[in-house]
Design an enzyme around this catalytic site. Structure first.
Site, PDB file in Angstrom:
ATOM      1  N   LYS A   1       0.249  -1.324  -0.500  1.00 36.25           N
ATOM      2  CA  LYS A   1      -0.180  -0.324  -0.093  1.00 36.25           C
ATOM      3  C   LYS A   1       0.952   1.317   0.016  1.00 36.25           C
ATOM      4  O   LYS A   1       0.190   2.075  -0.659  1.00 36.25           O
ATOM      5  CB  LYS A   1      -1.095   0.196   0.915  1.00 36.25           C
ATOM      6  CG  LYS A   1      -1.878  -1.177   0.975  1.00 36.25           C
ATOM      7  CD  LYS A   1      -3.346  -0.760   0.155  1.00 36.25           C
ATOM      8  CE  LYS A   1      -4.213  -1.822  -0.173  1.00 36.25           C
ATOM      9  NZ  LYS A   1      -5.117  -1.802  -0.536  1.00 36.25           N
TER      10      LYS A   1
ATOM     11  N   GLU B   1      -9.810   5.270   2.827  1.00 36.09           N
ATOM     12  CA  GLU B   1     -10.387   4.600   3.275  1.00 36.09           C
ATOM     13  C   GLU B   1      -9.665   3.377   3.807  1.00 36.09           C
ATOM     14  O   GLU B   1      -8.629   3.511   3.562  1.00 36.09           O
ATOM     15  CB  GLU B   1     -11.683   4.463   3.108  1.00 36.09           C
ATOM     16  CG  GLU B   1     -10.954   3.082   1.653  1.00 36.09           C
ATOM     17  CD  GLU B   1     -10.147   3.721   0.683  1.00 36.09           C
ATOM     18  OE1 GLU B   1     -10.338   5.171   0.038  1.00 36.09           O
ATOM     19  OE2 GLU B   1      -9.014   3.190  -0.431  1.00 36.09           O
TER      20      GLU B   1
ATOM     21  N   SER C   1       2.225  -9.996  -0.521  1.00 36.10           N
ATOM     22  CA  SER C   1       1.509  -8.350  -0.712  1.00 36.10           C
ATOM     23  C   SER C   1       1.743  -7.525   0.810  1.00 36.10           C
ATOM     24  O   SER C   1       2.246  -6.247   1.557  1.00 36.10           O
ATOM     25  CB  SER C   1      -0.023  -8.220  -0.664  1.00 36.10           C
ATOM     26  OG  SER C   1      -0.789  -9.139  -0.158  1.00 36.10           O
TER      27      SER C   1
HETATM   28  C1  PLP Z   1      -1.624  -6.407   2.692  1.00 37.21           C
HETATM   29  C2  PLP Z   1      -2.397  -6.557   2.059  1.00 37.21           C
HETATM   30  N1  PLP Z   1      -2.895  -7.589   0.974  1.00 37.21           N
HETATM   31  C3  PLP Z   1      -4.066  -6.686   0.530  1.00 37.21           C
HETATM   32  C4  PLP Z   1      -5.035  -6.096   0.635  1.00 37.21           C
HETATM   33  C5  PLP Z   1      -5.629  -5.619  -0.806  1.00 37.21           C
HETATM   34  O1  PLP Z   1      -6.131  -4.810  -1.478  1.00 37.21           O
HETATM   35  P1  PLP Z   1      -5.991  -4.799  -2.854  1.00 37.21           P
HETATM   36  O2  PLP Z   1      -6.246  -6.112  -3.421  1.00 37.21           O
HETATM   37  O3  PLP Z   1      -6.054  -3.526  -3.038  1.00 37.21           O
HETATM   38  O4  PLP Z   1      -4.082  -5.637  -3.028  1.00 37.21           O
HETATM   39  C6  PLP Z   1      -4.918  -4.968   1.402  1.00 37.21           C
HETATM   40  C7  PLP Z   1      -5.786  -4.321   1.800  1.00 37.21           C
HETATM   41  O5  PLP Z   1      -5.893  -3.908   3.002  1.00 37.21           O
HETATM   42  C8  PLP Z   1      -4.065  -5.262   2.292  1.00 37.21           C
HETATM   43  O6  PLP Z   1      -3.526  -4.964   3.352  1.00 37.21           O
END
Ligand code: PLP
Length: 385
Positions: free
Chosen positions: A88, A110, A371
């Site tokens: 993020k 948000e 992620s």
């Molecule tokens: C660690 C992590 N991975 C994935 C996501 C999902 O978001 P996005 O689909 O936009 O990558 C989030 C959302 O808060 C997150 O904190």
């Protein structure tokens, strides 16, 4: 995964479905971003911050032991190792720089898992901006650590008590507040959702994941590109950024959704939060509540570009259950010494299931975007284990 053009359309999806008062604001953001994105000075400042503050490039880590157990070659793109602990920050920093360039003094955001909130609070502190973060009351409870981090970083945190008290409601409230604060505030959207230009702009800001990974795979794999590229999908920003680096290759792109938040897998055409896409709906077309153990995937829709990639057949979207996710998080922790965020564990869960079911051929090379890190989820895990 190119430029969606002046209407912000990805096939039938996307667009800008906002009240009159926000049309001008969205146009202003679009113009400012187009100008900034073609300005080498802006790109250079962002690249420097991503290097010295965020710690990019993030490594590509071979998952040695899990790969051996599964009979595949699994490579992890380590967004969990970024400053603040998830992808993020790539987006939040880019948008905060843009807001400062536009002369705005306050960021609105948000958040679901709290990671985008922490990233926005961090970027605001770094650039001397104020930040107000909206989070559903239910998410504030399960992500208490992140709420505290946001406050320590100087952000105002507003708990939203309407609806399901999760990400959908936090997003609605942030958009409402934006309408009343257009003069000084910039709305820093956390995923590839919202009215145009956000889905495109956020994907461009997350493209760094895919581009880095493409170069790293070229050095690591004899074939140059992996057979599969896998990422979890909430709104879809880490997946969109990852896919952007591989969409022109033969790699199979797989987006993994929460069973209870499967917008791309099970959604129907609808409009919410300013964009047209696939949303979970009841027979009357009312948006239904999403339900996932991972707060960041607890969203009833998916970004418009994912809906389009699904229709084109270029990406495939699959779901995993909460139980598979917890098992996968523990298995990665115990085989590789890496505790992933529960969101990221969705991608791991699908790889484990597909490899064990023989859907992934033996020896297949799999790039998985991890992620985020699991520190924020320890309370949830403590209650379960
Ligand atoms: C660690 C992590 N991975 C994935 C996501 C999902 O978001 P996005 O689909 O936009 O990558 C989030 C959302 O808060 C997150 O904190």
């Amino acid at each position: 995964m190119g430029d969606p053009g002046p209407l912000g359309k990805f096939g039938d999806y996307g667009g800008r479905f906002v009240p009159e008062s926000l049309v001008g604001a969205c146009r202003e953001v679009e113009e400012a971003f187009r100008e900034a994105w073609s300005d080498p000075q802006f790109r250079g400042s962002l690249a420097t911050l991503l290097s010295v503050h965020v710690g990019r490039p993030t490594p590509l880590t071979p998952a040695w032991r899990l790969s051996a157990e599964l009979g595949i070659n699994l490579l992890l793109k380590r967004e969990d190792l970024t400053h603040t602990g998830s992808h993020k920050i790539n987006n939040a920093l880019g948008q905060a720089l843009l807001a400062a360039r536009m002369g705005r003094t306050r960021l609105l955001a948000e958040t679901g898992a709290g990671q985008h909130g922490v990233a926005t609070a961090t970027a605001a502190a770094l650039l001397g901006l104020k930040a107000t973060v909206f989070i559903g009351e239910r998410d504030a409870q399960r992500q208490a650590l992140n709420v505290f981090r946001m406050r320590v970083l100087g952000a105002e945190v507003v708990e939203v008590t309407t609806g399901s008290r999760t990400l959908k409601d936090a997003t609605s409230e942030a958009m409402r507040q934006w309408v009343g604060a257009l003069e000084d505030a910039y709305y820093c959207v956390g995923s590839v959702v919202g009215p145009y230009p956000y889905p495109w702009m956020v994907r461009e800001l997350q493209r760094v994941i895919g581009e880095e990974a493409r170069g790293q795979c070229a050095g690591e794999l004899s074939t140059g590109v992996p057979d599969y590229v896998v990422a979890c999908v909430g709104g879809g920003s880490n997946a969109a950024g990852t896919f952007a680096g591989f969409v022109d290759t033969g790699a199979q792109l797989i987006g993994v959704e929460a069973d209870g938040g499967a917008g791309a897998s099970r959604g129907r055409l609808g409009v919410l939060h300013g964009f047209r896409s696939l949303f979970l709906q009841d027979d009357d077309g009312q948006i239904t509540e999403a339900e996932s153990i991972a707060a960041g995937l607890d969203y009833p829709g998916v970004g418009p570009e994912h809906a389009y990639l699904r229709d084109l057949g270029r990406a495939r979207y699959v779901t995993v259950t909460d139980t598979e996710v917890v098992d996968a998080a523990l298995r990665l922790a115990r085989t590789e010494g890496i505790l992933p965020a529960l969101e990221s564990a969705h991608a791991v869960a699908w790889v484990i299931r597909a490899a064990e079911a023989g859907e992934l051929p033996p020896g297949a090379t799999v790039l998985l975007t991890l992620s985020g890190r699991g520190d924020k989820d320890t309370t949830t895990l403590m209650e379960l284990l």
